[in-house]
Structure formats: structure tokens, C-alpha cells
Design an enzyme around this catalytic site. Structure first.
Site, PDB file in Angstrom:
ATOM      1  N   ASP A  53      33.408  27.396  37.864  1.00 17.28           N
ATOM      2  CA  ASP A  53      32.919  28.889  37.793  1.00 17.28           C
ATOM      3  C   ASP A  53      31.601  28.756  38.195  1.00 17.28           C
ATOM      4  O   ASP A  53      30.932  27.883  38.275  1.00 17.28           O
ATOM      5  CB  ASP A  53      33.207  29.060  36.334  1.00 17.28           C
ATOM      6  CG  ASP A  53      32.999  30.677  36.313  1.00 17.28           C
ATOM      7  OD1 ASP A  53      34.283  31.195  35.685  1.00 17.28           O
ATOM      8  OD2 ASP A  53      31.959  31.401  36.214  1.00 17.28           O
ATOM      9  N   ASP A  79      30.799  28.542  43.881  1.00 17.13           N
ATOM     10  CA  ASP A  79      30.680  30.031  44.359  1.00 17.13           C
ATOM     11  C   ASP A  79      31.743  30.390  45.140  1.00 17.13           C
ATOM     12  O   ASP A  79      32.090  29.699  46.326  1.00 17.13           O
ATOM     13  CB  ASP A  79      29.440  30.242  44.941  1.00 17.13           C
ATOM     14  CG  ASP A  79      29.172  31.923  45.412  1.00 17.13           C
ATOM     15  OD1 ASP A  79      30.150  32.431  45.389  1.00 17.13           O
ATOM     16  OD2 ASP A  79      28.105  32.153  45.750  1.00 17.13           O
ATOM     17  N   TYR A 173      38.593  47.024  44.843  1.00 21.83           N
ATOM     18  CA  TYR A 173      39.099  46.372  43.997  1.00 21.83           C
ATOM     19  C   TYR A 173      40.602  46.567  44.170  1.00 21.83           C
ATOM     20  O   TYR A 173      41.415  45.424  44.381  1.00 21.83           O
ATOM     21  CB  TYR A 173      38.919  46.561  42.616  1.00 21.83           C
ATOM     22  CG  TYR A 173      39.291  45.792  41.565  1.00 21.83           C
ATOM     23  CD1 TYR A 173      39.100  44.518  41.363  1.00 21.83           C
ATOM     24  CD2 TYR A 173      40.491  46.102  40.734  1.00 21.83           C
ATOM     25  CE1 TYR A 173      39.625  43.636  40.218  1.00 21.83           C
ATOM     26  CE2 TYR A 173      41.221  45.269  39.571  1.00 21.83           C
ATOM     27  CZ  TYR A 173      40.430  44.140  39.446  1.00 21.83           C
ATOM     28  OH  TYR A 173      41.073  43.194  38.649  1.00 21.83           O
ATOM     29  N   LYS A 177      42.917  43.359  45.746  1.00 20.88           N
ATOM     30  CA  LYS A 177      44.199  42.824  44.784  1.00 20.88           C
ATOM     31  C   LYS A 177      45.359  43.125  45.408  1.00 20.88           C
ATOM     32  O   LYS A 177      46.343  42.154  45.669  1.00 20.88           O
ATOM     33  CB  LYS A 177      44.126  43.303  43.497  1.00 20.88           C
ATOM     34  CG  LYS A 177      42.991  43.177  42.494  1.00 20.88           C
ATOM     35  CD  LYS A 177      43.129  41.470  42.362  1.00 20.88           C
ATOM     36  CE  LYS A 177      41.853  41.198  41.368  1.00 20.88           C
ATOM     37  NZ  LYS A 177      41.788  39.660  41.138  1.00 20.88           N
TER      38      LYS A 177
HETATM   39  N1  LIG Z   1      40.582  41.986  32.497  1.00 21.64           N
HETATM   40  C1  LIG Z   1      41.590  42.304  33.154  1.00 21.64           C
HETATM   41  O1  LIG Z   1      42.169  43.559  32.361  1.00 21.64           O
HETATM   42  C2  LIG Z   1      42.262  41.877  34.301  1.00 21.64           C
HETATM   43  C3  LIG Z   1      43.442  42.680  34.616  1.00 21.64           C
HETATM   44  C4  LIG Z   1      44.054  42.296  36.049  1.00 21.64           C
HETATM   45  C5  LIG Z   1      43.329  41.375  36.622  1.00 21.64           C
HETATM   46  N2  LIG Z   1      42.208  40.585  36.337  1.00 21.64           N
HETATM   47  C6  LIG Z   1      41.853  39.830  37.031  1.00 21.64           C
HETATM   48  O2  LIG Z   1      41.704  38.388  36.511  1.00 21.64           O
HETATM   49  C7  LIG Z   1      40.533  37.352  37.011  1.00 21.64           C
HETATM   50  C8  LIG Z   1      39.830  37.165  35.521  1.00 21.64           C
HETATM   51  O3  LIG Z   1      39.380  38.128  34.988  1.00 21.64           O
HETATM   52  P1  LIG Z   1      38.507  38.428  33.540  1.00 21.64           P
HETATM   53  O4  LIG Z   1      39.273  39.353  32.726  1.00 21.64           O
HETATM   54  O5  LIG Z   1      38.915  36.924  33.037  1.00 21.64           O
HETATM   55  O6  LIG Z   1      37.216  38.449  34.079  1.00 21.64           O
HETATM   56  P2  LIG Z   1      35.739  37.855  33.423  1.00 21.64           P
HETATM   57  O7  LIG Z   1      34.704  38.572  33.944  1.00 21.64           O
HETATM   58  O8  LIG Z   1      35.980  37.538  31.946  1.00 21.64           O
HETATM   59  O9  LIG Z   1      35.966  36.205  34.181  1.00 21.64           O
HETATM   60  C9  LIG Z   1      35.670  36.209  35.551  1.00 21.64           C
HETATM   61  C10 LIG Z   1      35.169  34.862  35.922  1.00 21.64           C
HETATM   62  O10 LIG Z   1      34.956  34.752  37.162  1.00 21.64           O
HETATM   63  C11 LIG Z   1      33.864  34.112  37.652  1.00 21.64           C
HETATM   64  N3  LIG Z   1      33.393  34.610  38.951  1.00 21.64           N
HETATM   65  C12 LIG Z   1      32.957  35.852  39.398  1.00 21.64           C
HETATM   66  N4  LIG Z   1      32.437  35.567  40.692  1.00 21.64           N
HETATM   67  C13 LIG Z   1      32.602  34.350  41.085  1.00 21.64           C
HETATM   68  C14 LIG Z   1      32.292  33.519  42.219  1.00 21.64           C
HETATM   69  N5  LIG Z   1      31.710  34.188  43.098  1.00 21.64           N
HETATM   70  N6  LIG Z   1      32.320  32.083  42.141  1.00 21.64           N
HETATM   71  C15 LIG Z   1      32.893  31.518  41.117  1.00 21.64           C
HETATM   72  N7  LIG Z   1      33.204  32.274  39.944  1.00 21.64           N
HETATM   73  C16 LIG Z   1      33.060  33.637  39.814  1.00 21.64           C
HETATM   74  C17 LIG Z   1      32.875  34.709  36.439  1.00 21.64           C
HETATM   75  O11 LIG Z   1      31.793  33.980  36.339  1.00 21.64           O
HETATM   76  C18 LIG Z   1      33.582  34.675  35.279  1.00 21.64           C
HETATM   77  O12 LIG Z   1      33.873  33.627  34.395  1.00 21.64           O
HETATM   78  C19 LIG Z   1      39.789  38.472  37.619  1.00 21.64           C
HETATM   79  O13 LIG Z   1      40.250  38.146  39.095  1.00 21.64           O
HETATM   80  C20 LIG Z   1      40.480  39.897  37.443  1.00 21.64           C
HETATM   81  O14 LIG Z   1      40.213  40.807  38.754  1.00 21.64           O
HETATM   82  C21 LIG Z   1      41.776  40.957  35.075  1.00 21.64           C
END
Ligand SMILES: NC(=O)c1ccc[n+]([C@@H]2O[C@H](COP(=O)([O-])OP(=O)(O)OC[C@H]3O[C@@H](n4cnc5c(N)ncnc54)[C@H](O)[C@@H]3O)[C@@H](O)[C@H]2O)c1
Length: 264
Positions: A53, A79, A173, A177
């Protein structure tokens, strides 16, 4: 493997559920809500994890939590927008474990807000760089070792937003996706002959991870979801299924884990 190269499904393994003993798994975004949940479920299933992360300290804390419960997990900063950083992540897994069985590409910017007519150019670039290109750089980084091993699984975390728009979420977004679905289909076709299975999981809003939702938004979403908001656990279960024995004959799918939000 069968004569045509499809991995065999062993009934005893299926009966044990989704065990991942001896599997080396990279989870990106492991400091986040869904990624951490996936990591904990995979650790409980016996996997050895590399948690990656950009929030390296948070990933380390999750790894320590897993280790304190008897699991096996280490962490590394990454990253995902930087191909060199993604390659370094894969190199660490190869150096420390000698192979990469599963990549769960979960890191991303969750559902940023924005109206199409006022999106900054930098916003578009940032979301596409992270949510689409970032997943690709991670996949690209693990392909060589998986091809050498003639084995591997990739699981991308897409979104219901790849299938439908919304009044509040940025179109960048939606585009990123939807791109994850195309990446999944294309990679699955080209990598299956090498023994590598590629799928995506497309969640609806979890309600308690990622982009914060107001109570009003949660109530509105919950009312329109046949099964309500599910949190991150259903996503982790779907990933476990795809990574384990149950997923032995599944490739090229985007698994709808949206609580009935969309059909198809
Ligand atoms: N939360 C929801 O309801 C939901 C729904 C559908 C899809 N998603 C997808 O699920 C995934 C995780 O979402 P989440 O809810 O855990 O969000 P979150 O924000 O809690 O976690 C995202 C993580 O990605 C990391 N991150 C962001 N940019 C980065 C980079 N450049 N390099 C490395 N790490 C990076 C962040 O530090 C964070 O820990 C995402 O791809 C999100 O689009 C989430």
C-alpha cells in the site's frame, strides 16, 4: 492439469472450503477497508501475504495484526501508479517467497465525487492512473513469474460503477472500473494458455469503507439495494472463492457482488 490444461478440481480440497495453505498472495490496497478485510480472510485460510500500500505504516499495522493472530504477513510500500514501484513489489515477493500464486489488485481511489462538466484535467488523470493503469502495472509486474510457473491467479477489484453511472460519482471512476472489466477479459484470454486465471470482483458500495457516505446516503442506498449494504466481507469471500479450489475453472469473469444492485 487436464489434457487441455484446465486445472483439476479435487473434491477433498473443495470440501475443506477455500483453503489457501502454502499460497503466496500479494494484496494491494491492504491498508484500506476492503484490502485489509481480504488480507485477514486470506491469512485465516492459510495464505502467506505480502501487503502492499502507499500507506506503508497502515499496511505494516495490518500485517502485525495478522501475525499476532498466528497468520503469516509482511508489508511493503508501493505506489501502483509507478510501474517501477509495482515491479519492486513483485521483486520483493519473489526474493522473500520465490513465487507469486495470487495477486489481488485492490488499491484504488474509491468513488471520488465529481460532476462531468467541472472535472479538473488532473482529476481524470489521477483516477485513471490509479484505478485502471495502477491495476495494470501490478498485473504486468507479476506476469513474468506466473508465466514461468505456468500457474497464477489475478483478481481485480472493479465496481458496480463500471456498469452504471450515478449522480454524484466522477465519470473518471466509471471509466476506470469499466476498464478493469476489459483488462480482465483481455488478460484472461491471453494468460489462460499459460495456466493463469484472471477475474474481477465488482462490489456495490460497502457502506463502511472507502469514500465516506453520509447517513442519508447510506439510508438511500440501503433502501434501493435488495440485500442492503454488505460491508467488505462479501468482497473478501468472493476473492477467497476465486483464489481457492472453487475457482479452478473460472477465468474471464467479473463477479457481481453488489447485493442485488445490478443483474448480469
Ligand atoms: N468502498 C466501496 O464501497 C467500494 C465499492 C466498489 C469498489 N470499491 C473498490 O475497492 C477498492 C478498495 O476500496 P476501499 O473501500 O477499501 O477503499 P480504501 O480507501 O479504504 O482503500 C484503498 C486503499 O488503496 C490505497 N491506495 C490508493 N492509491 C494508491 C496507490 N497509488 N498506490 C498504492 N496504494 C494506493 C490506499 O492507501 C488505501 O489503503 C478500490 O479499488 C475501490 O474503488 C470500493
Amino acid at each position: 492439469m487436464t489434457a487441455k490444461g484446465a486445472p483439476a478440481i479435487d473434491a477433498a480440497g473443495l470440501a475443506q472450503g477455500a483453503r489457501l495453505d502454502d499460497k503466496i498472495v500479494i494484496v494491494t490496497g491492504a491498508a484500506g477497508g476492503i484490502g485489509a478485510c481480504i488480507a485477514k480472510h486470506f491469512a485465516a485460510a492459510g495464505a502467506t501475504l505480502l501487503l502492499a500500500d502507499i500507506q506503508a505504516d497502515h499496511a505494516t499495522a495490518i500485517a502485525q495484526e495478522i501475525a499476532a493472530r498466528g497468520g503469516r504477513a509482511a508489508s511493503t510500500p508501493v505506489d501502483i501508479t509507478d510501474p517501477d514501484s509495482a515491479r519492486a513489489m513483485a521483486a520483493i515477493a519473489m526474493r522473500d517467497y520465490g513465487r507469486i500464486d495470487v495477486l489481488v489488485a485492490c488499491a484504488g481511489i474509491d468513488a471520488p465525487r465529481g460532476q462531468a462538466w467541472s472535472l479538473a484535467d488532473a482529476h481524470w488523470r489521477n483516477v485513471i492512473d490509479t484505478d485502471l493503469s495502477g491495476a495494470w502495472w501490478c498485473a504486468k509486474a507479476v506476469i513474468p513469474s506466473m508465466i514461468r510457473a505456468r500457474s497464477g491467479r489475478m483478481i481485480f477489484i472493479g465496481s458496480v460503477a463500471g456498469r452504471r453511472g450515478s449522480l454524484g460519482t466522477s465519470v473518471a471512476y466509471n471509466a476506470a472500473k469499466a476498464g478493469i472489466a476489459g483488462l480482465t477479459f483481455g488478460l484472461a484470454r491471453q494468460l489462460e494458455p499459460h495456466g493463469i486465471l484472471v477475474n474481477a470482483v465488482a462490489p456495490g458500495p460497502t457502506g463502511n469503507t472507502g469514500e465516506p457516505m453520509t447517513d442519508e446516503e447510506k439510508a438511500r442506498e440501503a433502501a434501493t439495494y435488495p440485500l442492503g449494504l454488505g460491508g467488505p466481507e462479501p468482497v473478501a469471500h468472493a476473492c477467497l472463492y476465486l483464489a481457492g479450489q472453487g475457482g479452478n475453472w473460472i477465468s474471464g469473469t467479473v463477479l457481481n457482488v453488489s447485493g442485488g444492485r445490478w443483474q448480469g
